[in-house]
Design an enzyme around this catalytic site. Structure first.
Site, mmCIF file in Angstrom:
data_model
loop_
_atom_site.group_PDB
_atom_site.id
_atom_site.type_symbol
_atom_site.label_atom_id
_atom_site.label_comp_id
_atom_site.label_asym_id
_atom_site.label_seq_id
_atom_site.Cartn_x
_atom_site.Cartn_y
_atom_site.Cartn_z
ATOM 1 N NE ARG A 1 23.337 139.923 38.126
ATOM 2 C CZ ARG A 1 22.361 140.119 39.020
ATOM 3 N NH1 ARG A 1 21.437 139.212 39.213
ATOM 4 N NH2 ARG A 1 22.336 141.233 39.720
ATOM 5 C CE1 TYR B 1 35.759 118.961 29.092
ATOM 6 C CE2 TYR B 1 34.360 119.828 30.823
ATOM 7 C CZ TYR B 1 35.486 119.925 30.034
ATOM 8 O OH TYR B 1 36.322 120.987 30.184
ATOM 9 C CG ASP C 1 27.186 117.015 27.555
ATOM 10 O OD1 ASP C 1 27.196 117.346 26.350
ATOM 11 O OD2 ASP C 1 28.010 117.442 28.389
ATOM 12 C CE LYS D 1 34.123 122.166 24.374
ATOM 13 N NZ LYS D 1 33.645 121.134 25.287
HETATM 14 C C1 PLP Z 1 33.594 120.977 26.724
HETATM 15 C C2 PLP Z 1 32.503 120.137 27.246
HETATM 16 C C3 PLP Z 1 31.775 120.533 28.378
HETATM 17 C C4 PLP Z 1 32.110 121.784 29.152
HETATM 18 O O1 PLP Z 1 31.791 122.920 28.416
HETATM 19 P P1 PLP Z 1 32.567 124.333 28.598
HETATM 20 O O2 PLP Z 1 31.884 125.171 27.566
HETATM 21 O O3 PLP Z 1 34.004 124.079 28.320
HETATM 22 O O4 PLP Z 1 32.324 124.799 29.977
HETATM 23 C C5 PLP Z 1 30.719 119.734 28.777
HETATM 24 N N1 PLP Z 1 30.413 118.598 28.128
HETATM 25 C C6 PLP Z 1 31.112 118.175 27.050
HETATM 26 C C7 PLP Z 1 30.728 116.905 26.378
HETATM 27 C C8 PLP Z 1 32.180 118.924 26.579
HETATM 28 O O5 PLP Z 1 32.875 118.496 25.523
#
Ligand code: PLP
Length: 420
Positions: free
Chosen positions: A92, A146, A211, A236
């Protein structure tokens, strides 16, 4: 479709439309390596010394501590948020396989460090917990975000108060107790671009979090434009194959320390196998994003001409980049687009039921193309008025273009549109 046969994996940001110029180099001098080269080799610098060709996968949860003095020293390092010099003690606190991915991703974002988490939402949560402390609990954010990020902030779950503003309203919204400014570019799901440098200028001393999930470090590197943190849902494009849930934040080493401290305490660590798979995905990142982007441009143009399509959101279309950020901030328009069918919710529902190659599913950045209904799924928990204001209508569908032959994807969409 000739362009698709020759993926353009070039490094200069303005090169997405211009052919590469090979400049004469003095003999015996290697140029600065391009992105694709760094993506293939990052985090593998010690392979020759180790005599391996694939990263070691370390699944240990705990590590033998025969030298207590060394263990205490290492523990103190990690309690202060540093990477361990010696023993990792307990997984951890640190994992070497995840550490390799973090090192590689940091290189690709031109960051001193990156910190990986169990998911993108865990990464955002850690950022909020690390930054919003004491009497500084005010967050300024730009929509669209998101849906999960929007909901986390608007629910005040973490004790913060969030003010959503237009990109040019940030300076006016920043207060003495503002702890962070959060933007997403391209934004999810409408793929609108936000001018990162302009946001940074307005934020003053307040750290800006970008982001950059839709862009990946291949298309944009926000730290170069003055952002303090880059956030990715690594689930992603970084993972790229739909089999890893992960998040990562790239930043300076001093800021990374606070994030590692939060990660140790909250336990939102990335599993080493996930770290291994993410590191495995990086060498193909440039090739994947570049190829998928060509397909997205092709599909966006084809959708625009279709009578059952009311609007197409894609930065690579005429009028899709009103601030002129392509080439300046972002190398290319990316592999995600959105379009609205004229027949609203019912039409979107029918279209989703008649697809062969595109997979109707949330998420994005996988090898297969994914299509989903933001108002019904990813952005369902966003305040309906805010949703409408952002153009997330009942007929809007978001497409993550994958690695199939784009002509097959268009044939699939065209056949499904006939039913919409
Ligand atoms: C999917 C997504 C998230 C969240 O990520 P997870 O891995 O699903 O927790 C945050 N920001 C964007 C732009 C996303 O597409």
């Amino acid at each position: 479709m000739n362009a698709l046969q020759t993926p353009r994996i070039l490094d200069s940001p303005s090169s997405s439309k211009t052919p590469a110029k090979v400049l004469p180099m003095p003999r015996g001098v290697r140029p600065e390596p391009g992105f694709a080269t760094r993506a293939v080799h990052a985090g593998r610098e010690d392979f020759a010394r180790l005599g391996v060709h694939a990263p070691p996968l370390d699944l240990s949860t705990t590590y033998p501590l025969h030298d207590l003095d060394e263990a205490i020293h290492s523990f103190d390092d990690m309690a202060a948020g540093a990477k361990p010099q010696g023993n990792a003690i307990y997984s951890r606190l640190h994992n070497p396989t995840v550490g390799r991915f973090e090192e590689a991703l940091a290189q690709l974002e031109n960051a001193e460090a990156s910190v990986a988490f169990a998911s993108g939402m865990a990464a955002l949560t850690a950022l909020v917990l690390a930054l919003c402390q004491g009497d500084k609990k005010h967050v300024v954010a730009v929509r669209p975000l998101y849906g999960g990020s929007d909901h986390l902030l608007s629910s005040d779950l973490l004790g913060t108060t969030t003010e959503f503003v237009e990109p040019n309203g940030i300076a006016a919204a920043v207060r003495a107790d503002t702890a962070m400014v959060l933007i997403e570019t391209p934004g999810n799901p409408t793929v609108h671009l936000v001018d990162i440098a302009a946001v940074v200028a307005q934020a003053g001393a307040v750290p800006v979090v970008v982001d950059s999930t839709f862009a990946t470090p291949y298309l944009q590197q926000p730290l170069k434009l003055g952002a303090s943190y880059v956030l990715h849902s690594a689930t992603k494009f970084l993972g790229g194959h739909g089999d890893v849930l992960a998040g990562v934040v790239a930043t300076s080493e001093s800021r990374a320390r606070a994030l590692r401290q939060v990660r140790i305490l909250t336990g939102a660590v990335l599993h080493p196998l996930a770290g291994y798979l993410l590191h495995r995905g990086l060498p193909t990142l440039a090739a994947r994003v570049s190829y998928a982007q060509e397909g997205a441009q092709f599909l966006a143009e084809a959708l625009l001409r279709h009578p059952k399509v009311r609007r197409v959101e894609y930065p690579g279309l005429p009028g899709g980049d009103p601030l002129g950020l392509l080439g300046r901030q972002m190398r290319g328009p990316g592999a995600v687009l959105a379009f609205e069918v004229t027949s609203g919710f019912e039409g979107a529902r029918r279209l989703l039921a008649h697809l062969e190659w595109l997979t109707p599913a949330v998420s994005l950045g996988a090898a297969d193309s994914l299509i989903q209904h933001p108002a019904g799924l990813t952005h369902r928990l966003v305040d309906p008025a805010a949703r409408a204001a952002q153009g997330i209508t009942e007929g809007l569908l978001r497409v993550s273009v994958g690695l199939e032959d784009p002509r097959d994807l268009w044939a699939d969409l065209e056949a499904a549109l006939a039913k919409a």
